[in-house]
Design a protein around this motif. Structure first.
Motif, PDB file in Angstrom:
ATOM      1  N   TYR A   4       0.919  -1.259   0.022  1.00 50.42           N
ATOM      2  CA  TYR A   4       0.139  -0.127  -0.010  1.00 50.42           C
ATOM      3  C   TYR A   4       0.868   1.020  -0.150  1.00 50.42           C
ATOM      4  CZ  TYR A   4      -3.518   3.484   1.095  1.00 50.42           C
ATOM      5  OH  TYR A   4      -4.428   4.436   1.064  1.00 50.42           O
ATOM      6  N   VAL A  23       1.922   4.817   0.479  1.00 55.25           N
ATOM      7  CA  VAL A  23       1.608   6.021   1.168  1.00 55.25           C
ATOM      8  C   VAL A  23       2.289   7.355   0.414  1.00 55.25           C
ATOM      9  CG1 VAL A  23       1.648   7.279   3.418  1.00 55.25           C
ATOM     10  CG2 VAL A  23       1.614   4.782   3.263  1.00 55.25           C
ATOM     11  N   ILE A  73      -5.141   9.492   6.114  1.00 58.66           N
ATOM     12  CA  ILE A  73      -5.154   8.194   5.513  1.00 58.66           C
ATOM     13  C   ILE A  73      -5.875   7.180   5.785  1.00 58.66           C
ATOM     14  CG2 ILE A  73      -3.354   6.463   4.774  1.00 58.66           C
ATOM     15  CD1 ILE A  73      -1.089   8.536   5.091  1.00 58.66           C
ATOM     16  N   LEU A 101      -6.676   3.270   5.264  1.00 60.99           N
ATOM     17  CA  LEU A 101      -6.288   2.160   4.812  1.00 60.99           C
ATOM     18  C   LEU A 101      -7.496   1.065   4.156  1.00 60.99           C
ATOM     19  CD1 LEU A 101      -3.377   1.461   7.618  1.00 60.99           C
ATOM     20  CD2 LEU A 101      -3.065   2.574   5.166  1.00 60.99           C
ATOM     21  N   LEU A 120       3.207  -1.153   4.280  1.00 61.05           N
ATOM     22  CA  LEU A 120       3.287   0.066   3.946  1.00 61.05           C
ATOM     23  C   LEU A 120       4.352   0.349   3.222  1.00 61.05           C
ATOM     24  CD1 LEU A 120       1.907   2.141   7.187  1.00 61.05           C
ATOM     25  CD2 LEU A 120       0.565   1.279   5.260  1.00 61.05           C
ATOM     26  N   ALA A 122       6.781   3.855   1.464  1.00 59.51           N
ATOM     27  CA  ALA A 122       6.714   5.177   1.231  1.00 59.51           C
ATOM     28  C   ALA A 122       8.110   5.711   1.215  1.00 59.51           C
ATOM     29  CB  ALA A 122       5.839   5.900   2.603  1.00 59.51           C
ATOM     30  N   ILE A 162       8.226   7.271   6.455  1.00 57.40           N
ATOM     31  CA  ILE A 162       6.972   7.082   7.182  1.00 57.40           C
ATOM     32  C   ILE A 162       7.402   7.789   8.588  1.00 57.40           C
ATOM     33  CG2 ILE A 162       5.933   5.183   8.526  1.00 57.40           C
ATOM     34  CD1 ILE A 162       6.130   3.620   6.270  1.00 57.40           C
ATOM     35  N   LEU A 191       2.725   9.881  11.627  1.00 50.76           N
ATOM     36  CA  LEU A 191       1.733   9.084  10.612  1.00 50.76           C
ATOM     37  C   LEU A 191       1.572   7.697  11.167  1.00 50.76           C
ATOM     38  CD1 LEU A 191       0.355   8.307   7.848  1.00 50.76           C
ATOM     39  CD2 LEU A 191       2.702   7.961   6.912  1.00 50.76           C
ATOM     40  N   LEU A 213      -2.368   5.439  12.686  1.00 54.70           N
ATOM     41  CA  LEU A 213      -3.026   4.433  11.663  1.00 54.70           C
ATOM     42  C   LEU A 213      -3.280   3.320  12.513  1.00 54.70           C
ATOM     43  CD1 LEU A 213      -0.452   4.523   8.504  1.00 54.70           C
ATOM     44  CD2 LEU A 213      -2.726   5.476   8.950  1.00 54.70           C
ATOM     45  N   SER A 221       0.163  -0.067  -5.557  1.00 60.30           N
ATOM     46  CA  SER A 221      -0.400  -0.619  -4.395  1.00 60.30           C
ATOM     47  C   SER A 221      -1.288  -2.096  -4.634  1.00 60.30           C
ATOM     48  CB  SER A 221      -1.553   0.366  -3.811  1.00 60.30           C
ATOM     49  OG  SER A 221      -0.940   1.271  -3.207  1.00 60.30           O
TER      50      SER A 221
END
Length: 818
Positions: free
Chosen positions: A281, A283, A404, A406, A413, A415, A418, A422, A426, A469
């Motif tokens: 996924y 970010v 965000i 999910l 994740l 990115a 991170i 953040l 989550l 993703s």
């Protein structure tokens, strides 16, 4: 004498070329000039002239003025690796252009994310015709700001050198650099070629280039695996060919780019161990769209200060729902908001009629880049905290409240970065693990990952941001690999290993209360490293035998004043009481220019690793040191406490420190406590036999000992893999220290990263170590490793390893025996 005006080709802030973090530009190997940190994505012609070179990656372009002056513009650093992605050229080689004509547009966000830096260099490549340069500074506005005034010599070109020597040629050379001979290698080659009087040319097929001109080399368009030939004519032709051939083969060998594809895993830094299998996924980076200018200076400054106050209040509210370790990180974020330099940089920008958003973004982006280039890993890892705090204030300024969301399934994740805020925001039950480009093993995001038990890799190749993703991944934080679109066999293998590791850890934890005793009865103490007093209780639940390293510097950080003697005493006492007479080794304050503390007047040093660090700071701030010693001595009445001094390098230093302890002990009328030292400087290991007669114990700090012995910074991305504590030279220093301790009947332990490496456990036991000190979570597993082998077998293993010549041989022996 002709004067040529060179206008700014792009908007941004001007930087001296000498400060560019690339030696080819900073050392002016290509030529002299200026760098701009761009704030726009449109590149204009800075002079009238002809396009004589446009790199196929579209990141570099050269214009030749009618005076013969050549001006190269190079967008970003290492941007050649993007292979023109994100760039669009509006001109071609041979085109005539006018100053102010649009040449190239590029995707600012994409280039910033994938290149080493956005810094754009404007370089005069044929300095031999330049008499003088007058450079500007401050802000650059494209087509308006006069960037340089260049005076061209009236003299004609240098006299042509006639050589009577015969031509010398090299063998065929195959180019191994994946990006070919772009600006940086061309600059290096030209710089070396200019050291010779001979005429030197580089040949590719029927085309050739003057090797003393980086532009000429780039125009030859030499690519990966092209076959080239060097030719030289002159008195030093043979030397030139030999040196330049070696340079082509040595300097530009293929680099390990850790490109992630469907078959190739990428090595990275393990932030938190474990294995995760699932879908990716992405970010995305947060982008802020704001007006750059504002006429109302007072209002913009007021808006910024109000946003900072509101951001601080946000942090305070959020802290209440966090764990203790996360709360400490958020407290550090509050300190960043109070930083005077951040505010002054922002206000300075606002006073030039910039908006609050622009000024603040400029300030925190600049400071984070400065910190990320520091030599110390701990500080470098804090750059992401500045970005985190900076982004929080930006959201407040812009009224951004988006969050965000999910997917419903658990994900891995991915990115560029991170941030702590953040990850804390989550839902943890939706995250299998994460990978980020930015970060190190000591970064706050790594600390949070470990506290949550989430497998995580940091320092991963930037290509992870291009993974879509939903892509299937294996995140193997046991060995530091991310595998994209793995085969069914790889997934099955990972699942089996995941289950095996879980069972092994469960079994290790179940047996953690049992002593770490070899098969033939030798017991090794397995102690824990801690930084905060409240961690002590976790030692007992993991079977730890005590504290082998209490890093007290964290008690002194994130404060306006030093902790009092009573404050420190209570912390040390509480740890002693929690551990019920188990041994506790307390290391005195270990800070320096690389770990600054606001209330200590520590000098900013060019090389803090070789300056005021450890006990040198203590001896310069004697009262601070005495207060800590008194607190430790008082706490020793409640447990088995020892005192340990860091960064001792001479026996005179230790004698002075021991005298101070004895003086304070006499004043307090308390019993004698053991006094030891960290062995982390080669001078101490070499003189271990001398020190062993006077100290009560040794604790080998393999992290710094590795850096100082090999002269390699572990935080340097190109050197980190070579800065290995299993290097034979390190192992021999460790063995010397152990033998010296044995001869004098004192204890010796290891508290660096090597202590927690399961591959090294039997080796260290066989070398004669008494104790190992490591992260709490690793205690059960290392205790289990000790129980797997007899001391006799471990000694034989150590003897074999100590005869190895290379680190590779060491790993080969240990892997075979593991």
């Amino acid at each position: 004498m002709n004067e040529i005006i060179i206008k700014a080709p792009i908007d941004g802030i001007v930087f001296p070329i000498e400060e560019v973090p690339d030696e080819v530009f900073a050392q002016k190997m290509i030529g002299d000039g200026i760098s701009i940190d761009p704030s726009s994505s449109r590149l204009y012609a800075p002079i009238d002239g002809t396009i004589i070179q446009l790199h196929k990656a579209l990141h570099a372009i050269t214009i030749k003025h009618n005076s013969s002056l050549e001006v190269m513009i190079h967008i970003g650093l290492d941007s050649v690796k993007l292979k023109s992605q994100g760039f669009n050229s509006l001109v071609s080689e041979g085109d005539e252009v006018k100053a102010g004509e649009l040449l190239i547009t590029f995707d600012l966000e994409y280039v910033e994310r994938h290149a080493k830096s956005l810094l754009t260099q404007i370089v005069l490549t044929n300095m031999d015709i330049v008499d003088s340069i007058e450079k500007s500074d401050g802000e650059a506005i494209s087509n308006e700001t006069t960037l340089m005034r260049v005076r061209i010599s009236d003299s004609e070109a240098d006299d042509i050198v006639v050589h009577s020597s015969s031509e010398v040629s090299s063998d065929i050379i195959t180019i191994l650099s994946p990006t070919g001979l772009h600006a940086r290698p061309s600059g290096v080659l030209a710089s070396i070629a200019k050291m010779f009087s001979s005429t030197i040319t580089l040949h590719k097929g029927e085309d050739s280039a003057d090797l003393k001109s980086s532009i000429s080399i780039m125009s030859l368009n030499v690519e990966y695996q092209d076959r080239v030939l060097l030719k030289a004519i002159g008195d030093d032709a043979e030397d030139a060919i030999d040196i330049l051939t070696a340079e082509l083969q040595r300097e530009f060998e293929a680099e390990d780019d850790h490109i992630i594809d469907t078959d190739t895993p990428s090595n990275a830094i393990v932030a938190s161990d474990g294995i995760a299998i699932g879908e990716a996924y992405q970010v995305g980076s947060v982008e802020f769209d704001y007006d750059e200018y504002s006429e109302d200076i007072a209002q913009e400054i007021s808006r910024l200060k109000d946003a900072i106050r509101r951001a601080e209040s946000q942090i305070e509210r959020e802290k209440s729902a966090l764990t203790a370790s996360q709360q400490e990180i958020y407290t550090a974020h509050q300190e960043i908001l109070k930083d005077s330099r951040l505010l002054s940089l922002a206000i300075e920008s606002i006073e030039s009629k910039k908006s609050a958003e622009y000024g603040w973004h400029y300030a925190y982006d600049r400071v984070s880049k400065e910190i990320s280039s520091l030599p110390n890993e701990l500080l470098r890892d804090r750059a992401i905290d500045i970005l985190d705090v900076g982004g929080r204030v930006m959201k407040v300024l812009m009224g951004d409240t988006t969050e965000i969301v999910l997917p419903s399934k658990k994900v891995i994740l991915l990115a560029n970065e991170i941030t702590p805020s953040l990850l804390s925001s989550l839902p943890k039950d939706s995250i299998l693990g994460f990978c980020s480009v930015v970060g190190g093993s000591t970064s706050h995001i790594s600390i949070i990952a470990r506290s949550l038990g989430i497998p995580a890799l940091v320092g991963v190749d930037s290509s992870i941001v291009d993974i879509e993703s939903g892509t299937q991944l294996i995140l193997d934080a046991e060995v530091g690999e991310l595998i994209v679109e793995p085969s069914k066999e790889a997934i099955d293998s990972a699942l089996a290993r995941q289950k095996e590791i879980e069972m092994e850890r469960s079994d290790d934890l179940d047996r953690s209360s049992q002593p770490a005793t070899t098969l033939d009865g030798r017991e090794i103490e397995i102690l824990a490293n801690i930084a905060k007093g409240e961690e002590a209780i976790d030692i007992l639940s993991h079977g730890g035998d005590g504290v082998g390293l209490f890093r007290t510097e964290y008690i002194f950080m994130d404060r306006d004043i030093a902790p009092t003697e009573d404050e420190q005493y209570e912390i040390y006492r509480d740890v002693a009481l929690a551990l019920h007479k188990r041994p506790i080794i307390i290391r005195t304050l270990d800070v320096g220019g690389d770990k600054p503390i606001s209330y200590l007047s520590l000098p900013k040093e060019e090389n803090p690793f070789l300056g005021m660090r450890g006990v040198r700071v203590g001896l310069e701030n004697l009262e601070l040191l005495k207060i800590q010693i008194r607190a430790i001595l008082r706490a020793s009445e409640h447990g088995e406490i020892s005192i340990m001094f860091p960064m001792v390098s001479t026996i005179d230093e230790f004698r002075e420190l021991k005298a101070i302890v004895e003086e304070e002990r006499s004043r307090l009328s308390v019993d004698y406590i053991p006094i030891g030292i960290m062995v982390e400087v080669p001078s101490v290991a070499i003189l271990a036999d001398i020190f062993a007669k006077e100290v009560d114990f040794f604790s080998i700090g393999t992290n710094d000992l590795t850096q100082y012995t090999l002269a390699m910074d572990r935080g340097n991305a190109k050197l980190s893999k070579k800065a290995d504590a299993l290097d034979p030279s390190l192992l021999r220093l460790i063995k010397m220290t152990i033998d010296a301790a044995r001869n004098e009947g004192i204890k010796v332990g290891v508290c660096g990263a090597l202590a927690s490496n399961p591959l090294a456990t039997s080796l260290l036991v066989g070398m004669g170590i008494d104790e190992l000190s490591l992260p709490i979570s690793m205690v059960p597993h290392i205790k289990a490793k000790v129980r797997e082998r007899s001391y006799t077998e471990s000694k034989l293993l150590a003897d074999e390893v100590l005869n190895a010549d290379t680190t590779q041989e060491v790993y080969s022996i240990l892997s075979k025996e593991s």
